[in-house]
Design a protein around this motif. Sequence first.
Motif, PDB file in Angstrom:
ATOM      1  N   VAL A 283      41.699  57.120  43.584  1.00 44.66           N
ATOM      2  CA  VAL A 283      41.190  56.745  42.269  1.00 44.66           C
ATOM      3  C   VAL A 283      39.682  56.923  42.206  1.00 44.66           C
ATOM      4  O   VAL A 283      39.145  57.345  41.190  1.00 44.66           O
ATOM      5  N   VAL A 284      38.996  56.615  43.302  1.00 44.97           N
ATOM      6  CA  VAL A 284      37.533  56.764  43.328  1.00 44.97           C
ATOM      7  C   VAL A 284      37.078  57.466  44.603  1.00 44.97           C
ATOM      8  O   VAL A 284      37.614  57.241  45.680  1.00 44.97           O
ATOM      9  N   LEU A 285      36.088  58.341  44.422  1.00 48.26           N
ATOM     10  CA  LEU A 285      35.462  59.064  45.532  1.00 48.26           C
ATOM     11  C   LEU A 285      33.952  59.011  45.314  1.00 48.26           C
ATOM     12  O   LEU A 285      33.491  59.072  44.179  1.00 48.26           O
ATOM     13  N   ALA A 286      33.209  58.948  46.391  1.00 46.72           N
ATOM     14  CA  ALA A 286      31.751  59.041  46.295  1.00 46.72           C
ATOM     15  C   ALA A 286      31.267  60.110  47.263  1.00 46.72           C
ATOM     16  O   ALA A 286      31.609  60.094  48.437  1.00 46.72           O
TER      17      ALA A 286
ATOM     18  N   LYS B 143      30.926  63.442  54.481  1.00 41.39           N
ATOM     19  CA  LYS B 143      29.993  63.119  53.394  1.00 41.39           C
ATOM     20  C   LYS B 143      30.726  62.609  52.150  1.00 41.39           C
ATOM     21  O   LYS B 143      30.283  62.802  51.026  1.00 41.39           O
ATOM     22  N   LEU B 144      31.864  61.935  52.360  1.00 38.65           N
ATOM     23  CA  LEU B 144      32.669  61.448  51.251  1.00 38.65           C
ATOM     24  C   LEU B 144      33.169  60.047  51.566  1.00 38.65           C
ATOM     25  O   LEU B 144      33.636  59.791  52.682  1.00 38.65           O
ATOM     26  N   ALA B 145      33.041  59.145  50.607  1.00 43.66           N
ATOM     27  CA  ALA B 145      33.589  57.793  50.742  1.00 43.66           C
ATOM     28  C   ALA B 145      34.746  57.662  49.760  1.00 43.66           C
ATOM     29  O   ALA B 145      34.675  58.194  48.650  1.00 43.66           O
ATOM     30  N   THR B 146      35.827  56.982  50.168  1.00 46.24           N
ATOM     31  CA  THR B 146      36.954  56.782  49.267  1.00 46.24           C
ATOM     32  C   THR B 146      37.366  55.319  49.285  1.00 46.24           C
ATOM     33  O   THR B 146      37.154  54.612  50.270  1.00 46.24           O
ATOM     34  N   GLY B 147      37.965  54.883  48.197  1.00 46.21           N
ATOM     35  CA  GLY B 147      38.419  53.503  48.086  1.00 46.21           C
ATOM     36  C   GLY B 147      37.402  52.633  47.371  1.00 46.21           C
ATOM     37  O   GLY B 147      36.201  52.802  47.537  1.00 46.21           O
ATOM     38  N   ASP B 148      37.918  51.706  46.569  1.00 45.36           N
ATOM     39  CA  ASP B 148      37.077  50.851  45.730  1.00 45.36           C
ATOM     40  C   ASP B 148      35.915  50.204  46.473  1.00 45.36           C
ATOM     41  O   ASP B 148      34.754  50.390  46.108  1.00 45.36           O
ATOM     42  N   GLU B 149      36.223  49.411  47.475  1.00 47.39           N
ATOM     43  CA  GLU B 149      35.173  48.640  48.146  1.00 47.39           C
ATOM     44  C   GLU B 149      34.181  49.529  48.891  1.00 47.39           C
ATOM     45  O   GLU B 149      32.981  49.276  48.876  1.00 47.39           O
ATOM     46  N   ILE B 150      34.678  50.566  49.524  1.00 47.26           N
ATOM     47  CA  ILE B 150      33.791  51.468  50.274  1.00 47.26           C
ATOM     48  C   ILE B 150      32.854  52.209  49.322  1.00 47.26           C
ATOM     49  O   ILE B 150      31.662  52.358  49.594  1.00 47.26           O
ATOM     50  N   VAL B 151      33.396  52.646  48.176  1.00 42.29           N
ATOM     51  CA  VAL B 151      32.560  53.346  47.191  1.00 42.29           C
ATOM     52  C   VAL B 151      31.551  52.382  46.573  1.00 42.29           C
ATOM     53  O   VAL B 151      30.379  52.721  46.400  1.00 42.29           O
ATOM     54  N   LEU B 152      31.980  51.163  46.248  1.00 43.17           N
ATOM     55  CA  LEU B 152      31.033  50.178  45.707  1.00 43.17           C
ATOM     56  C   LEU B 152      29.896  49.913  46.689  1.00 43.17           C
ATOM     57  O   LEU B 152      28.736  49.835  46.301  1.00 43.17           O
ATOM     58  N   LYS B 153      30.232  49.806  47.964  1.00 41.73           N
ATOM     59  CA  LYS B 153      29.209  49.594  48.995  1.00 41.73           C
ATOM     60  C   LYS B 153      28.253  50.790  49.050  1.00 41.73           C
ATOM     61  O   LYS B 153      27.032  50.610  49.171  1.00 41.73           O
TER      62      LYS B 153
ATOM     63  N   VAL C 261      35.731  59.118  39.330  1.00 41.15           N
ATOM     64  CA  VAL C 261      36.788  58.155  39.026  1.00 41.15           C
ATOM     65  C   VAL C 261      37.884  58.930  38.301  1.00 41.15           C
ATOM     66  O   VAL C 261      37.607  59.691  37.366  1.00 41.15           O
ATOM     67  N   ALA C 262      39.128  58.744  38.730  1.00 39.89           N
ATOM     68  CA  ALA C 262      40.258  59.441  38.112  1.00 39.89           C
ATOM     69  C   ALA C 262      40.401  59.031  36.656  1.00 39.89           C
ATOM     70  O   ALA C 262      40.229  57.861  36.312  1.00 39.89           O
ATOM     71  N   GLU C 263      40.743  60.007  35.801  1.00 40.71           N
ATOM     72  CA  GLU C 263      40.904  59.714  34.376  1.00 40.71           C
ATOM     73  C   GLU C 263      42.064  58.757  34.131  1.00 40.71           C
ATOM     74  O   GLU C 263      42.089  58.049  33.139  1.00 40.71           O
ATOM     75  N   ASN C 264      43.039  58.726  35.056  1.00 44.70           N
ATOM     76  CA  ASN C 264      44.167  57.816  34.880  1.00 44.70           C
ATOM     77  C   ASN C 264      43.996  56.518  35.673  1.00 44.70           C
ATOM     78  O   ASN C 264      44.963  55.807  35.938  1.00 44.70           O
ATOM     79  N   ALA C 265      42.761  56.199  36.008  1.00 42.04           N
ATOM     80  CA  ALA C 265      42.452  54.890  36.588  1.00 42.04           C
ATOM     81  C   ALA C 265      42.551  53.859  35.466  1.00 42.04           C
ATOM     82  O   ALA C 265      42.493  54.202  34.288  1.00 42.04           O
ATOM     83  N   SER C 266      42.663  52.599  35.829  1.00 40.30           N
ATOM     84  CA  SER C 266      42.731  51.548  34.806  1.00 40.30           C
ATOM     85  C   SER C 266      41.398  51.487  34.040  1.00 40.30           C
ATOM     86  O   SER C 266      40.345  51.872  34.566  1.00 40.30           O
ATOM     87  N   ASP C 267      41.465  50.996  32.821  1.00 43.58           N
ATOM     88  CA  ASP C 267      40.244  50.838  32.022  1.00 43.58           C
ATOM     89  C   ASP C 267      39.251  49.923  32.736  1.00 43.58           C
ATOM     90  O   ASP C 267      38.046  50.143  32.698  1.00 43.58           O
TER      91      ASP C 267
ATOM     92  N   GLY D  36      37.257  62.022  35.370  1.00 42.10           N
ATOM     93  CA  GLY D  36      38.069  63.188  35.053  1.00 42.10           C
ATOM     94  C   GLY D  36      39.058  63.472  36.154  1.00 42.10           C
ATOM     95  O   GLY D  36      39.020  62.852  37.219  1.00 42.10           O
ATOM     96  N   PHE D  37      39.959  64.420  35.907  1.00 41.05           N
ATOM     97  CA  PHE D  37      41.023  64.782  36.834  1.00 41.05           C
ATOM     98  C   PHE D  37      41.965  63.583  36.969  1.00 41.05           C
ATOM     99  O   PHE D  37      41.765  62.560  36.345  1.00 41.05           O
ATOM    100  N   ASP D  38      42.988  63.708  37.774  1.00 36.43           N
ATOM    101  CA  ASP D  38      43.844  62.547  37.971  1.00 36.43           C
ATOM    102  C   ASP D  38      43.868  62.175  39.440  1.00 36.43           C
ATOM    103  O   ASP D  38      43.368  62.900  40.289  1.00 36.43           O
ATOM    104  N   ARG D  39      44.443  61.020  39.708  1.00 40.38           N
ATOM    105  CA  ARG D  39      44.401  60.478  41.078  1.00 40.38           C
ATOM    106  C   ARG D  39      45.096  61.383  42.083  1.00 40.38           C
ATOM    107  O   ARG D  39      44.680  61.461  43.231  1.00 40.38           O
ATOM    108  N   VAL D  40      46.144  62.107  41.645  1.00 41.18           N
ATOM    109  CA  VAL D  40      46.837  63.026  42.557  1.00 41.18           C
ATOM    110  C   VAL D  40      45.927  64.206  42.893  1.00 41.18           C
ATOM    111  O   VAL D  40      45.785  64.586  44.060  1.00 41.18           O
TER     112      VAL D  40
END
Length: 113
Positions: free
Chosen positions: A80-83, A16-26, A38-44, A64-68
């Motif tokens: 960096v991103v989770l859905a 029940k979790l999607a990860t990665g830019d394109e997969i989360v956008l979809k 979205v990780a707090e240390n992701a790019s603006d 919030g949180f960081d990517r690690v």
Amino acid sequence: MNKLFSQLGLARRAGKLATGDEIVLKAIRSKEAKLVFVAENASDNTKKKFRDKCRTYGVPLVIGFDRVQLGVSVGRPERVVLAVTDKGFANMMQNGLKSMSEVEYIEQAGEGQ
């Protein structure tokens, strides 16, 4: 905080979790995403992209949180991103997030529109 990370791990193991830019956008576009992290240390630019997309589609967003931390919580390298794609998991996590100081930004669905 540990409880949230455990819940993210459970959501991943339950599929029940999607990860990665394109997969989360979809997942956002298809209305499958119920909560996006979205990780707090992701790019603006990344933060803005997901903030705008979540606002457009009415998906709650947490920055919030960081990517690690996000990666470790789901048993993967840096993320960096989770859905979260399950309403039950999303509700459980949102309830726990309300009292966390590590979260920089939470936007509920429908705010700012």
